[in-house]
Design a protein around this motif. Structure first.
Motif, PDB file in Angstrom:
ATOM      1  N   MET A  86     -70.163   1.282 -27.747  1.00 28.11           N
ATOM      2  CA  MET A  86     -69.035   1.546 -26.842  1.00 28.11           C
ATOM      3  C   MET A  86     -69.209   0.785 -25.527  1.00 28.11           C
ATOM      4  O   MET A  86     -68.389  -0.028 -25.157  1.00 28.11           O
ATOM      5  CB  MET A  86     -68.914   3.043 -26.565  1.00 28.11           C
ATOM      6  CG  MET A  86     -68.272   3.811 -27.716  1.00 28.11           C
ATOM      7  SD  MET A  86     -68.279   5.588 -27.360  1.00 28.11           S
ATOM      8  CE  MET A  86     -67.668   6.213 -28.926  1.00 28.11           C
ATOM      9  N   ASN A  87     -70.255   1.073 -24.845  1.00 24.53           N
ATOM     10  CA  ASN A  87     -70.590   0.367 -23.599  1.00 24.53           C
ATOM     11  C   ASN A  87     -71.985   0.829 -23.143  1.00 24.53           C
ATOM     12  O   ASN A  87     -72.560   1.752 -23.719  1.00 24.53           O
ATOM     13  CB  ASN A  87     -69.530   0.601 -22.504  1.00 24.53           C
ATOM     14  CG  ASN A  87     -69.223   2.068 -22.286  1.00 24.53           C
ATOM     15  OD1 ASN A  87     -70.148   2.868 -22.157  1.00 24.53           O
ATOM     16  ND2 ASN A  87     -67.948   2.422 -22.241  1.00 24.53           N
ATOM     17  N   THR A  89     -72.944   2.416 -20.554  1.00 20.84           N
ATOM     18  CA  THR A  89     -73.006   3.796 -20.064  1.00 20.84           C
ATOM     19  C   THR A  89     -73.286   4.767 -21.213  1.00 20.84           C
ATOM     20  O   THR A  89     -74.139   5.659 -21.101  1.00 20.84           O
ATOM     21  CB  THR A  89     -71.667   4.186 -19.390  1.00 20.84           C
ATOM     22  OG1 THR A  89     -71.315   3.153 -18.483  1.00 20.84           O
ATOM     23  CG2 THR A  89     -71.781   5.509 -18.660  1.00 20.84           C
ATOM     24  N   GLU A  90     -72.560   4.572 -22.312  1.00 22.35           N
ATOM     25  CA  GLU A  90     -72.762   5.459 -23.458  1.00 22.35           C
ATOM     26  C   GLU A  90     -74.148   5.231 -24.064  1.00 22.35           C
ATOM     27  O   GLU A  90     -74.812   6.166 -24.511  1.00 22.35           O
ATOM     28  CB  GLU A  90     -71.678   5.232 -24.523  1.00 22.35           C
ATOM     29  CG  GLU A  90     -70.276   5.587 -24.061  1.00 22.35           C
ATOM     30  CD  GLU A  90     -70.151   7.025 -23.551  1.00 22.35           C
ATOM     31  OE1 GLU A  90     -70.556   7.957 -24.270  1.00 22.35           O
ATOM     32  OE2 GLU A  90     -69.657   7.205 -22.420  1.00 22.35           O
TER      33      GLU A  90
HETATM   34  C1  LIG Z   1     -67.445   3.758 -22.036  1.00 22.62           C
HETATM   35  O1  LIG Z   1     -66.815   4.160 -23.227  1.00 22.62           O
HETATM   36  C2  LIG Z   1     -66.324   5.486 -23.188  1.00 22.62           C
HETATM   37  C3  LIG Z   1     -65.782   5.803 -24.567  1.00 22.62           C
HETATM   38  O2  LIG Z   1     -64.906   4.818 -25.014  1.00 22.62           O
HETATM   39  C4  LIG Z   1     -65.239   5.601 -22.104  1.00 22.62           C
HETATM   40  O3  LIG Z   1     -64.765   6.930 -22.057  1.00 22.62           O
HETATM   41  C5  LIG Z   1     -65.851   5.219 -20.762  1.00 22.62           C
HETATM   42  O4  LIG Z   1     -64.864   5.226 -19.774  1.00 22.62           O
HETATM   43  C6  LIG Z   1     -66.486   3.844 -20.864  1.00 22.62           C
HETATM   44  N1  LIG Z   1     -67.223   3.603 -19.619  1.00 22.62           N
HETATM   45  C7  LIG Z   1     -67.239   2.439 -19.011  1.00 22.62           C
HETATM   46  C8  LIG Z   1     -68.042   2.342 -17.761  1.00 22.62           C
HETATM   47  O5  LIG Z   1     -66.617   1.468 -19.438  1.00 22.62           O
END
Ligand SMILES: *[C@@H]1O[C@H](CO)[C@@H](O)[C@H](O)[C@H]1NC(C)=O
Ligand SMILES: *[C@@H]1O[C@H](CO)[C@@H](O)[C@H](O)[C@H]1NC(C)=O
Ligand SMILES: *[C@@H]1O[C@H](CO)[C@@H](O)[C@H](O)[C@H]1NC(C)=O
Length: 232
Positions: A86-87, A89-90
């Motif tokens: 996802m990214n 952070t996740e």
């Molecule tokens: C990371 O992915 C999650 C799930 O898709 C999303 O809710 C969140 O905003 C994203 N965070 C960033 C920093 O892009």
């Protein structure tokens, strides 16, 4: 024509992946499991009740049912992979979950994450069990030794397994690995992945990451193999 085209697409579509995708035959998984047989009489036992409790805690973050266990290893592998992709952070949150799971199991962590231990339970599925242990071994490689590298190069490291260069290393592993050269094939694939990740993502750390993410799955079945950091 149209169906031929979609067949070709199907054959070439590969997904982004931090946890390296590949499969082993049941025979090889069984071989690994024998090589992981604990020899120490003092080996801590994996306690079912604690194991289920810690797994359920881990599952909650991912929205997986409490009952999902090592028997659902392929599902866990794919679910964790989806979160990692996802990214960043996740991904960091997944590493935190992994730390909590590790602490929850405490002294029994490594006996619960053991192919021999798990495959000796009633009616195991080999690929689910293999996918289960390699999920947690991959997370260990990524969240402990490989953490700063994966945060710095998440995009490149995650996309790399969609390339032919990755697939060539894995195909070569598939074609050479056998009971009589198991660890040499693992070692050779680690070198192949080291060079390929290095070429694609740059820097010795990327190569080490690619090699180590592969090698760590075989840590208990091939003692003493190491990934080298290239020096220029
Ligand atoms: C990371 O992915 C999650 C799930 O898709 C999303 O809710 C969140 O905003 C994203 N965070 C960033 C920093 O892009
Ligand atoms: C490796 O080979 C086995 C059969 O020997 C096959 O089932 C598996 O899908 C192959 N894996 C990859 C990643 O090509
Ligand atoms: C998990 O595995 C069990 C036993 O094989 C199965 O009955 C159950 O449906 C699986 N659950 C999921 C979510 O795949």
């Amino acid at each position: 024509m149209r169906s031929l085209l979609s067949l070709l697409l199907l054959a070439t579509v590969a997904h982004s992946a931090i946890l390296q995708p590949y499969s082993l035959t049941d025979d090889l998984i069984q071989l690994m499991s024998f090589r992981e047989q604990p020899s120490n009489a003092a080996f801590t036992v994996c306690q079912d009740i604690q194991f289920q409790y810690c797994q359920a805690q881990f599952n909650q973050f991912f929205g997986m049912d409490d009952m999902v266990s090592w028997r659902n290893g392929s599902y866990i592998f794919q679910t964790v992979q989806n979160y990692l992709m996802m990214n960043v952070t996740e991904l960091v949150k997944v590493c935190n979950q992994r730390t909590q799971f590790y602490q929850c199991l405490g002294a029994s962590y490594y006996s619960c994450m053991n192919l021999y231990t798990l495959l000796n339970k009633p009616q195991p599925d080999f690929s689910d069990t293999f996918d289960y242990v390699r999920t947690f071994r991959g997370l260990e490689g990524m969240c402990v030794g490989g953490f700063s590298e994966v945060v710095a190069q998440w995009d490149c490291l995650g996309t790399f397994p969609t390339t032919n260069a990755y697939q060539n290393c894995i195909n070569n592993f598939n074609q050479t690995v056998a009971a009589n050269n198991f660890c040499p094939a693992v070692q050779q694939t680690g070198v192949c992945l080291n060079d390929a990740y290095n070429a694609a993502c740059g820097g010795p750390a990327a190569g080490y990451f690619g090699c180590e993410m592969f090698r760590i799955t075989f840590d208990n079945s091939c003692w003493g193999l190491r990934c080298m950091v290239d020096t220029y």
